[in-house]
Design an enzyme around this catalytic site. Structure first.
Site, mmCIF file in Angstrom:
data_model
loop_
_atom_site.group_PDB
_atom_site.id
_atom_site.type_symbol
_atom_site.label_atom_id
_atom_site.label_comp_id
_atom_site.label_asym_id
_atom_site.label_seq_id
_atom_site.Cartn_x
_atom_site.Cartn_y
_atom_site.Cartn_z
ATOM 1 C CB CYS A 189 -0.907 -0.020 1.230
ATOM 2 S SG CYS A 189 -1.743 1.543 1.561
ATOM 3 C CB CYS A 219 0.396 1.699 4.179
ATOM 4 S SG CYS A 219 -1.327 1.204 4.061
ATOM 5 C CG ASP A 246 37.232 23.326 -15.814
ATOM 6 O OD1 ASP A 246 37.810 24.422 -15.851
ATOM 7 O OD2 ASP A 246 37.822 22.243 -15.657
ATOM 8 C CG ASP A 259 38.391 18.514 -13.047
ATOM 9 O OD1 ASP A 259 37.880 18.944 -12.004
ATOM 10 O OD2 ASP A 259 39.528 18.834 -13.434
ATOM 11 C CG ASP A 291 36.417 22.712 -11.734
ATOM 12 O OD1 ASP A 291 37.016 23.792 -11.715
ATOM 13 O OD2 ASP A 291 36.575 21.872 -12.629
#
Length: 787
Positions: A95, A98, A482, A680, A684
């Site tokens: 359910c 539920c 980048d 990468d 970064d």
């Protein structure tokens, strides 16, 4: 030093750096706070207090400060290193409504920090404060689960098992349905006296719907009133009360048949999604001395030697010591082309060994291996729910009670105010309302759609860490890249050679290769590689004399009685050599021999093969702005930008300047648009954290990439971002198809039912029929893997 308590708060939606500084200052000034640090990049506020302080009160004060300065920020307490995590299987959970109730109640248990139920996989993930509370919490979870849906068995997740819950269909239930249907058929086809007809339909009803009514009674006793069992029980018993025996039984019969088909559809989709991520290795061949031993991957340690035979799945990350083979990487990367490996190659768990025998030294334990991290990411992605999922959960909470009270009003008010109206007619119409009022079609199919989208993306080598990120990809209007390792290969290559031909029996490339032969610098290595490719031989270092590195300028060597200089323009000026000024998109290496200029070479980072097509495709699918941020020179950045057709290029940026530039772009995008940063994942991290969606490129095997990003592209192809956005859009279309279809059909049948046109037959279709169709439609999202 006095003892302290450390707490971390996550400030979701914090976009103002100035406000972050104010929050840090104000929280730091609170009594009993020894220190407060605000990390704007990760949106994390770290608070340290004295061990004797009232931590709960301090956290509340901090939250008040945050809400005063930034009302739209959502504050969550982060799971500290000492917090515990537990995954339980809710076997027998059928359910969806539920499941939502279990999640809510478990989240309110004392000591539980968070709880998330994934209805698709039947997993309950709990985070709690102390290991000491584990047994108590698990016991309470079991009581809550059994109280909300009887028949649920709470068990610990068996990570070594691929089978899990088999999602089987109860044969006894099918037999009971068949016998009940037989009695119903006899009652409908043949004529009987009233008492015999009632008996036939009553026997049929008990066989078909007795369990539903029993569940409804038990749930009412437990305080769970508005569920599907209650609705179907009231609707069908009401039909008997107004002497509509055939319809009362028919509604329950077709409801149960519909539930059966619904379970089959859900189970099929579960197995399909599970098959998408069936990459967990079963065993490892551990080498012990001269013998082999078959063990569980969890038993293997770093430094152990394992044997991988043809046809076997690589169980752990490692380095090849012996052997040569082709590996099928498609389960992790989505790529169909096999990858060749040999001694010295790194291989990742989840790959399949195609032909050769490999001896591998293990470099990571199973828990830290690539396949374990991928499985964890995909399985836990459902804990980060999309706004649409949260809306449907809230909607379902109110939808059923509203329809039930509307049905009550419909059964009582019209007969009292409309002349000639009968109670039996309007009660029948009200019963139609009750049959339609279960929101299962939405509550099941919407999460199923998102989960299927995440599974399909993973099959493509795209890891999406949550449904929220999958949905956010639909609103992307700005993509920021980048350069190195993202749009370019990150591998230097000699792209131009200008040779003035002044060296007898030696080319400028050969002269430069001699000069660079002792250097490990990437530029030097690219020159040596170009020489090897051109002449198919290595430099004879015995010919080199007087090797000298000139710091910041280049190299001087003596070869065959000639003095060779190789370096930058500064070296030429230092040695007073007239040289050729070069404006090129790359690093220029000038070469001089015996004091005379011999020419130059340009070394460039090569643009990826699919970068141009990927950026063109992004524009085609509606991305408004494509930007590149790079720390490289302006000349290099401009050249790459022109080659790829970027809208903006910002070069010579330091890491903190990338963040500042990203914030500028953030301000200029559309209010509802999302900004994606693609990097990468290693250098970064600050920018990935600051963007709306951080995407790590080339994340295969990179721990930093998997940690930093919201989306990880398992290969280094920019085109995968296009695939990710297409999958997100396909998922959204299917999810909204289900929402509109389910609400539309229910709305129409509700109106027809109120008008006395629709019968319970239409109502049953509007309930279970719509649910089955919506679930089958949600399964189509997995075909997104073919995009």
């Amino acid at each position: 030093m006095s003892a302290t308590i450390k707490k971390e708060l996550l400030l979701e939606g914090l976009d103002c750096a100035n406000c972050a500084a104010k929050i840090e200052h104000k929280v730091k000034s609170l009594d009993s706070v020894s220190t407060a640090t605000m990390n704007f990049m990760t949106k994390t506020l770290t608070i340290e207090t004295a061990a004797t302080a009232e931590v709960h009160d301090i956290i509340n004060e901090a939250v008040s400060i945050i809400k005063k300065l930034e009302p739209d920020v959502t504050v969550k307490e982060k799971r500290m290193a000492n917090a515990e995590k537990k995954t339980l299987m809710l076997n027998g959970l059928d359910c969806s409504n539920c499941a939502a109730k279990i999640e809510k109640e478990v989240g309110n248990i004392s000591g539980v920090k968070s709880a998330n139920v994934d209805f698709v996989s039947k997993r309950l993930i709990i985070e709690f404060n102390s290991k000491h509370d584990e047994k108590r919490i698990v016991d309470e979870v079991s009581k809550i689960a059994r109280r909300i849906e009887s028949g649920i068995k709470v068990a610990e997740e068996d990570k070594n098992s691929k089978k899990g819950d088999e999602y089987g269909i109860n044969r006894l239930e099918i037999v009971k349905l068949a016998i009940g249907a037989l009695f119903f058929g006899v009652g409908v086809i043949f004529s009987f006296p009233f008492w015999a007809e009632l008996s036939l339909f009553l026997i049929s009803y008990v066989l078909v719907g007795g369990q539903v009514v029993l569940k409804a009674v038990k749930n009412i006793i437990r305080g769970q009133v508005f569920d599907e069992n209650f609705l179907m029980g009231v609707a069908t018993i009401g039909a008997f009360a107004i002497r509509e025996f055939p319809e009362g039984v028919a509604v329950m019969l077709f409801y149960q048949i519909g539930e059966l088909f619904q379970n089959i559809a859900v189970n099929r989709s579960r197995r399909s999604i599970k098959a998408l991520m069936d990459i967990r290795p079963d065993y490892a061949n551990l080498k012990v001395g001269s013998e082999e031993k078959t063990v569980s991957p969890e038993e293997v340690k770093i430094g152990d030697i394992i044997i991988i035979k043809p046809g076997e799945r690589v169980p752990l990350d490692g380095k090849v010591l012996e052997g040569k083979s082709m590996l099928d990487t498609s389960a992790l990367t989505g790529e169909s082309v096999p990858r060749e490996v040999e001694a010295g190659s790194d291989i990742l768990s989840g790959f399949i060994n195609k032909n050769g025998l490999l001896t591998v030294e293990v470099t990571k334990e199973f828990g830290e291996s690539t396949v374990a991290k991928i499985l964890d990411l995909v399985q836990n992605a459902s804990s980060k729910k999309a706004p649409t999922e949260n809306f449907i959960t809230r909607f379902a909470r109110y939808y059923t009670p509203v329809v039930v009270f509307a049905a009550l009003a419909l059964s009582v008010i019209p007969p009292l105010i409309i002349s000639g109206a009968t109670f039996s007619d309007w009660i029948y119409r009200a019963l139609v309302f009750l049959v339609i009022s279960c929101p299962c079609a939405l509550v099941i199919s919407i999460p199923l759609g998102f989960f299927g989208g995440i599974g399909g993306a993973s099959k493509n080598g795209i890891l999406i860490k949550g449904s929220n990120y999958l949905e956010a990809l639909n609103a992307v209007d700005t993509v920021v890249f980048d350069k190195t390792g993202t749009l370019t290969k990150g591998v230097f290559k000699v792209t131009k050679v200008t040779d003035h031909g002044i060296i007898p029996d030696m080319t400028i490339l050969e002269a430069a290769a001699y000069a660079e032969s002792y250097s490990n610098h990437p530029i030097s290595q690219s020159i040596l590689q170009a020489y090897n490719n051109a002449y198919d031989k290595e430099i004879n270092k015995d010919e080199i004399e007087n090797y000298e590195e000139i710091s910041g300028h280049g190299i001087s060597v003596k070869v065959r009685d000639r003095i060779i200089l190789a370096g930058n323009a500064g070296l030429m000026r230092k040695e007073a050599i007239a040289y050729e000024e070069v404006d090129a998109a790359g690093t220029v290496v000038h070469v001089a021999v015996d004091g005379k200029y011999a020419g130059h070479m340009v070394i460039s980072d090569e643009v990826k093969d699919d970068a141009a097509n990927a950026l063109k495709s992004l524009k085609t699918i509606g991305i408004k702005k494509l930007v590149m941020l790079t720390g490289d020179s302006k000349a290099v950045g401009t050249k790459v930008g022109q080659t790829l057709g970027l809208d903006e290029v910002h070069a010579e940026l330091l890491p903190h300047q990338k963040v500042e530039k990203l914030e500028e772009l953030e301000k200029n995008k559309s209010p509802k648009g999302k900004l994606v940063f693609v990097g990468d994942g290693i250098n970064d991290a600050p920018v990935l954290a600051r963007a709306d969606i951080g995407v790590a490129m080339g994340g295969l095997g990179s721990d930093a990439a998997i940690e930093a990003a919201d989306v990880v592209l398992m290969t280094d192809e920019p085109a995968k971002l296009v695939t990710a956005i297409k999958i997100a859009r396909r998922t959204r279309v299917i999810v909204w198809q289900n929402i509109i279809f389910a609400l539309g059909v229910k709305g129409i049948v509700l109106l027809l039912g109120a008008g006395g046109i629709a019968t319970m037959w239409e109502a049953v279709f509007a309930d279970v029929g719509v649910a089955v169709i919506a679930i089958l439609n949600a399964m189509r999202v997995m075909k997104a893997e073919k995009l």
